[in-house]
Design an enzyme around this catalytic site. Structure first.
Site, PDB file in Angstrom:
ATOM      1  N   CYS A 115       0.818  -1.225   0.000  1.00  0.00           N
ATOM      2  CA  CYS A 115       0.000   0.000   0.000  1.00  0.00           C
ATOM      3  C   CYS A 115       0.846   1.267   0.000  1.00  0.00           C
ATOM      4  O   CYS A 115       0.373   2.337  -0.377  1.00  0.00           O
ATOM      5  CB  CYS A 115      -0.930  -0.002   1.200  1.00  0.00           C
ATOM      6  N   HIS A 261      -4.010   6.963   2.249  1.00  0.00           N
ATOM      7  CA  HIS A 261      -4.324   5.622   1.754  1.00  0.00           C
ATOM      8  C   HIS A 261      -5.671   5.198   2.333  1.00  0.00           C
ATOM      9  O   HIS A 261      -5.916   5.330   3.533  1.00  0.00           O
ATOM     10  CB  HIS A 261      -3.215   4.657   2.174  1.00  0.00           C
ATOM     11  N   ASN A 291     -10.224  -0.707  -0.334  1.00  0.00           N
ATOM     12  CA  ASN A 291      -8.762  -0.608  -0.230  1.00  0.00           C
ATOM     13  C   ASN A 291      -8.143  -1.177  -1.504  1.00  0.00           C
ATOM     14  O   ASN A 291      -8.205  -2.380  -1.743  1.00  0.00           O
ATOM     15  CB  ASN A 291      -8.300  -1.398   1.006  1.00  0.00           C
TER      16      ASN A 291
HETATM   17  N1  COA Z   1     -18.344  -9.481   9.062  1.00  0.00           N
HETATM   18  C1  COA Z   1     -18.823  -9.772  10.278  1.00  0.00           C
HETATM   19  N2  COA Z   1     -18.039 -10.065  11.327  1.00  0.00           N
HETATM   20  C2  COA Z   1     -16.730 -10.064  11.119  1.00  0.00           C
HETATM   21  C3  COA Z   1     -16.147  -9.774   9.876  1.00  0.00           C
HETATM   22  C4  COA Z   1     -17.019  -9.487   8.822  1.00  0.00           C
HETATM   23  N3  COA Z   1     -16.581  -9.195   7.581  1.00  0.00           N
HETATM   24  N4  COA Z   1     -14.811  -9.852   9.985  1.00  0.00           N
HETATM   25  C5  COA Z   1     -14.547 -10.169  11.256  1.00  0.00           C
HETATM   26  N5  COA Z   1     -15.701 -10.307  11.942  1.00  0.00           N
HETATM   27  C6  COA Z   1     -15.854 -10.633  13.353  1.00  0.00           C
HETATM   28  C7  COA Z   1     -14.680 -11.327  13.949  1.00  0.00           C
HETATM   29  O1  COA Z   1     -14.711 -12.700  13.674  1.00  0.00           O
HETATM   30  C8  COA Z   1     -14.858 -10.999  15.402  1.00  0.00           C
HETATM   31  O2  COA Z   1     -15.803 -11.876  15.922  1.00  0.00           O
HETATM   32  P1  COA Z   1     -15.652 -12.465  17.415  1.00  0.00           P
HETATM   33  O3  COA Z   1     -15.680 -11.251  18.320  1.00  0.00           O
HETATM   34  O4  COA Z   1     -16.844 -13.347  17.545  1.00  0.00           O
HETATM   35  O5  COA Z   1     -14.353 -13.176  17.436  1.00  0.00           O
HETATM   36  C9  COA Z   1     -15.476  -9.620  15.404  1.00  0.00           C
HETATM   37  O6  COA Z   1     -16.005  -9.421  14.073  1.00  0.00           O
HETATM   38  C10 COA Z   1     -14.482  -8.517  15.674  1.00  0.00           C
HETATM   39  O7  COA Z   1     -13.317  -8.752  14.909  1.00  0.00           O
HETATM   40  P2  COA Z   1     -12.095  -7.799  14.963  1.00  0.00           P
HETATM   41  O8  COA Z   1     -11.000  -8.384  14.146  1.00  0.00           O
HETATM   42  O9  COA Z   1     -11.818  -7.422  16.375  1.00  0.00           O
HETATM   43  O10 COA Z   1     -12.675  -6.507  14.233  1.00  0.00           O
HETATM   44  P3  COA Z   1     -12.005  -5.126  14.012  1.00  0.00           P
HETATM   45  O11 COA Z   1     -12.829  -4.068  14.617  1.00  0.00           O
HETATM   46  O12 COA Z   1     -10.538  -5.154  14.350  1.00  0.00           O
HETATM   47  O13 COA Z   1     -12.133  -4.943  12.432  1.00  0.00           O
HETATM   48  C11 COA Z   1     -10.743  -5.082  10.498  1.00  0.00           C
HETATM   49  C12 COA Z   1     -11.481  -5.854  11.574  1.00  0.00           C
HETATM   50  C13 COA Z   1     -10.048  -6.069   9.572  1.00  0.00           C
HETATM   51  C14 COA Z   1     -11.762  -4.280   9.698  1.00  0.00           C
HETATM   52  C15 COA Z   1      -9.723  -4.120  11.161  1.00  0.00           C
HETATM   53  O14 COA Z   1      -8.914  -4.841  12.078  1.00  0.00           O
HETATM   54  C16 COA Z   1      -8.830  -3.456  10.178  1.00  0.00           C
HETATM   55  O15 COA Z   1      -9.272  -2.686   9.355  1.00  0.00           O
HETATM   56  N6  COA Z   1      -7.526  -3.710  10.272  1.00  0.00           N
HETATM   57  C17 COA Z   1      -6.575  -3.119   9.346  1.00  0.00           C
HETATM   58  C18 COA Z   1      -6.662  -3.864   8.059  1.00  0.00           C
HETATM   59  C19 COA Z   1      -6.027  -3.123   6.936  1.00  0.00           C
HETATM   60  O16 COA Z   1      -6.261  -1.971   6.755  1.00  0.00           O
HETATM   61  N7  COA Z   1      -5.251  -3.856   6.165  1.00  0.00           N
HETATM   62  C20 COA Z   1      -4.634  -3.330   5.025  1.00  0.00           C
HETATM   63  C21 COA Z   1      -3.550  -2.420   5.392  1.00  0.00           C
HETATM   64  S1  COA Z   1      -3.158  -1.504   4.049  1.00  0.00           S
END
Ligand code: COA
Length: 334
Positions: A115, A261, A291
């Protein structure tokens, strides 16, 4: 503040035609529109049809940037394509872009910084132009992430989309109405390789060559520790952006726009709020585009310039972080 050596002469972008909405994803994995919107800010993303390769999208964006720059492809001294989804392992995707835009025999190479790739590309292009070795450099950020996303993994498949953005850089010159010099004012690049495992496509390279077992375990698809990436993104985007401003003796108040980004609206909000920049100075298209990794910033910048939101003479902070973990920022007067 040193005088800029290079400036952006033109920008372009390409988004493929297929729209995949959150409602479409609800039919593919156990997720919901409300979860995706609340946690990421994304409502839909673009997907390339099977007939399109990464270099096709890159070439479309590049042609548009060259047209705006009023520079013929034959005048390019270097083509840099930032991508983690190349047409093939060898040769570089930039080679096919060179063919498709009809450039001459200038060097053409790929840059793998995920990214952060476009910001790294801007920094490298600026250095070549500053050195006097080159005059016109094409920097493309392009990704066909839909081909490396595991569409059964709800934790990643809701985030990513396909697209391309490009910028043509040339020698700086010309002050703006506000007396500012147009050009790339400062750039910053960093990598922390100890975090390599937090976001990767682990299989298919020399470390874990392609095999049936690898395919079955989906190691050729994106694997991510989302929360780890989230935390480091907020911290490093903020510090790197602050450092780029400090280099210039500037503060957030000197910026017209932030072009971050588009990873996650919560990451962007947190990183920007720490810079003390009002939210209405923040450009965003994550709702429509998702993204698109290295393509994210040049798509957003080009959309904002073409819509008339960003004007010539505006000073824009770009910042990005992704797999590596690599991150960087650039302050540019358009
Ligand atoms: N739909 C529904 N539930 C989902 C899900 C989806 N698409 N993806 C994950 N969950 C669930 C998880 O399984 C978890 O369930 P649990 O509590 O029963 O275990 C719950 O939602 C919370 O998951 P968590 O990982 O804590 O969510 P989060 O608030 O951290 O959001 C991301 C997840 C991936 C959106 C977030 O961590 C993120 O954006 N991270 C950075 C990723 C990124 O930008 N990557 C590229 C970098 S350039």
């Amino acid at each position: 503040m040193r005088e800029p050596a290079s400036r952006i002469l033109g920008t372009g972008h390409y988004l493929p035609p297929i729209v995949r909405t959150n409602a479409d994803l609800e039919r593919m994995v156990d997720t919901s529109d409300s979860w995706i919107v609340e946690r990421t800010g994304i409502r839909e993303r673009r997907i390339a049809p099977e007939t399109i390769a990464t270099s096709d999208m890159a070439a479309a964006a590049a042609k548009s940037a060259l047209e705006q720059a009023e520079i013929p492809a034959s005048a390019l001294d270097l083509i840099l394509v930032a991508t983690v989804t190349p047409d093939m392992p060898m040769p570089a995707t930039a080679v096919f872009v060179q063919q498709k835009i009809g450039a001459g025999n200038c060097p053409a190479m790929d840059l793998s910084a995920a990214c952060a790739g476009f910001v790294f590309g801007l920094s490298i292009a600026d250095s070549f132009i500053r050195s006097g070795a080159m005059r016109h450099v094409l920097v493309v950020g392009v990704e066909l992430l839909s081909r490396v996303v595991d569409w059964s993994d709800r934790t990643t498949c809701v985030l990513f989309g396909d697209g391309a953005g490009a910028a043509v850089l040339g020698p700086a010159g010309g002050a703006t109405a506000r007396g500012r010099s147009r050009g790339i004012l400062s750039t910053r690049m960093s990598t922390d390789g100890t975090l390599a495992g937090s976001l990767a496509i682990p299989g298919g390279g020399s470390a874990r060559p392609m095999s049936q077992a690898l395919l079955e375990s989906k190691q050729h698809k994106i694997q991510m520790k989302g929360q780890d990436v989230f935390k480091v993104a907020v911290k490093n985007l903020q510090s790197s952006s602050q450092a780029a401003l400090d280099d210039l003796g500037m503060t957030g108040a000197d910026l017209d726009w932030i072009c971050p980004h588009q990873a996650n609206i919560r990451i962007i909000d947190l990183a920007v709020s720490k810079l003390g920049v009002p939210r209405d100075k923040m450009l965003t298209n994550i709702e429509r585009v998702g993204n698109t990794s290295s393509a994210s910033i040049p798509i957003l910048l080009d959309e904002s310039v073409r819509s008339g939101k960003v004007h010539p003479g505006d000073t824009v902070l770009m910042c990005a972080l992704g797999a590596g973990i690599s991150w960087g920022s650039a302050v540019v007067t358009i």
